[in-house]
Design a protein around this motif. Structure first.
Motif, short mmCIF file in Angstrom:
data_model
loop_
_atom_site.label_atom_id
_atom_site.label_comp_id
_atom_site.label_asym_id
_atom_site.label_seq_id
_atom_site.Cartn_x
_atom_site.Cartn_y
_atom_site.Cartn_z
N PHE A 1 0.84 -1.19 0.00
CA PHE A 1 0.00 0.00 0.00
C PHE A 1 0.88 1.24 0.00
O PHE A 1 1.79 1.37 0.81
CB PHE A 1 -0.91 0.03 1.22
N VAL A 2 0.60 2.16 -0.90
CA VAL A 2 1.29 3.44 -0.97
C VAL A 2 0.30 4.53 -0.59
O VAL A 2 -0.74 4.70 -1.24
CB VAL A 2 1.86 3.70 -2.38
N GLY A 3 0.60 5.24 0.49
CA GLY A 3 -0.26 6.33 0.93
C GLY A 3 0.34 7.67 0.58
O GLY A 3 1.47 7.98 0.97
N VAL A 4 -0.41 8.48 -0.16
CA VAL A 4 0.05 9.81 -0.56
C VAL A 4 -0.54 10.84 0.41
O VAL A 4 -1.77 10.94 0.54
CB VAL A 4 -0.38 10.14 -2.00
N PRO A 5 0.28 11.61 1.11
CA PRO A 5 -0.26 12.56 2.09
C PRO A 5 -1.15 13.62 1.42
O PRO A 5 -0.86 14.09 0.31
CB PRO A 5 0.99 13.21 2.69
N LEU A 6 -2.21 13.97 2.12
CA LEU A 6 -3.03 15.10 1.69
C LEU A 6 -2.27 16.40 1.92
O LEU A 6 -1.29 16.45 2.66
CB LEU A 6 -4.34 15.12 2.47
N ALA A 7 -2.76 17.46 1.30
CA ALA A 7 -2.21 18.79 1.57
C ALA A 7 -2.60 19.21 2.98
O ALA A 7 -3.43 18.59 3.64
CB ALA A 7 -2.73 19.79 0.54
#
Length: 369
Positions: free
Chosen positions: A138-144
């Protein structure tokens, strides 16, 4: 002769010798004990069904054939869902034992060796957990910082990792905001695999990607009946192109939706106006609660299109425990993700529940005796 008790298998392995390391490293999904508390931690509808509808449900349940296996395709419930939810005629439907089972089906289906599942964070924790269960990365991309989608970071992650599956919640949990639909469309167009838009809170947002299904063959829309007032039935569903749904349905366990869930949900959805009235009440209560919460000194409230509000307060963990001591249970998010530092989440309840929460919060903050 007296038989001697068996000593068992003295060389039996311990769990850490058998189970996968990533499972051993996980923490179990924690559900707080809410006995004796005002329960505002799980985004449940606080209202029961109207008396006349409860009576009809009781009659239907009494006549249910509990001695027989349920309809494996839940055909009657699917027909009712199509009508109640406005499912496009060209799309197909798969029903799951809550959205959790649907997420599990999706992750299992795409989990080839080396497969990547991508999402944003913070978001629904089961996206990451169920990807791990399936053995996918799983790759989680941080929100702004304002909880919006970081479009460039998200598109760069798609180009780098080539995910088989992307999850986006609309509106997002636990932040409550609706992501920019134009950015979601860019994600769908850039995705090499399928994109699942989780619309668990669609009734409170009154926005949907269902109309976009015809335009994007790799788009799937997931919903649940839990937030509408049927959380106890555990029913979610996935909508998308028949080619995708037909393949995913192979992973679904037979008879996954029990007889009572099928007949009760079908009956309640035939009276959807009752649920609609409750949803409208909760949208009104959301606005009132947000305004009242924003007026409390030291509290920052974030915009929400769901049936909950995220807010930030100093020493959130201490405030959480003080609320619990005063009989109110909400959700502590402080420590779950850097963007959620000092954040708590409260479900929009009935007016008397919201008033009790606000009173307990003011007391916890030392604003009232």
């Amino acid at each position: 002769n007296t038989a001697q008790p068996s000593a068992g298998n003295a060389s039996a392995p311990a769990p850490d010798a058998v189970l996968r390391p990533e499972i051993l490293a996980l923490s179990a999904y924690h559900v707080a004990d809410a006995r004796g508390l005002i329960k505002l931690d799980a985004m449940e509808n606080p209202y029961g069904l109207p008396p006349e509808l409860r009576a009809e449900v009781a009659r239907i349940a009494a006549d249910a054939a509990l001695n027989r296996y349920p309809d494996p395709q839940a055909k009657g419930l699917k027909r009712r869902l199509r009508i109640a939810m406005g499912v496009p005629a060209a799309a197909d439907v798969m029903i799951g034992n809550g959205s959790d089972e649907i997420i599990q089906i999706l992750t299992l289906a795409v989990a080839r060796p080396g497969a990547v599942i991508l999402g944003v964070e913070p978001s629904f924790v089961m996206f990451r957990m169920l990807a791990t269960f399936a053995g996918a990365r799983f790759v989680g991309v941080p929100l702004a910082s304002d909880f919006s989608l970081d479009a460039e970071a998200l598109l760069a992650a798609i180009a780098e990792h080539r995910p088989a599956l992307i999850f986006l919640a609309y509106p997002n949990n636990p932040t409550g905001n609706l992501f920019d639909p134009a950015v979601i469309r860019r994600v769908i167009e850039a995705a090499p695999g399928i994109v699942v838009v989780d619309e668990a809170y669609h009734a409170f947002a009154e926005r949907s990607f269902l109309p976009a299904l015809e335009q994007y063959p790799n788009l799937l829309v997931m919903r649940t009946l839990s937030k509408l007032g049927l959380a106890g039935l555990r029913l979610g569903f996935l909508v998308g192109a028949p080619d995708w749904i037909g393949q995913l349905d192979k992973v679904r366990l037979p008879y996954n939706i029990n007889v009572l869930s099928q007949c009760v949900a079908e009956t309640v959805l035939a009276h959807g106006d009752a649920l609609d009235r409750q949803t409208a009440l909760l949208r009104d209560e959301r606005a009132l609660l947000a305004a009242a919460l924003a007026a409390v000194p030291g509290v920052e409230v974030f915009p929400s299109a769901a049936n909950f509000l995220l807010f930030r307060v100093a020493q959130a963990s201490i405030v959480f425990e003080a609320l619990r001591a005063r009989g109110v249970l909400i959700k502590r998010l402080d420590g779950a993700h850097p963007l959620l530092a000092d954040c708590l989440r409260v479900t929009v309840g009935a007016p008397e529940e919201n008033a009790a929460f606000l009173g307990a919060l003011r007391a916890a903050l030392g604003l009232e005796s």
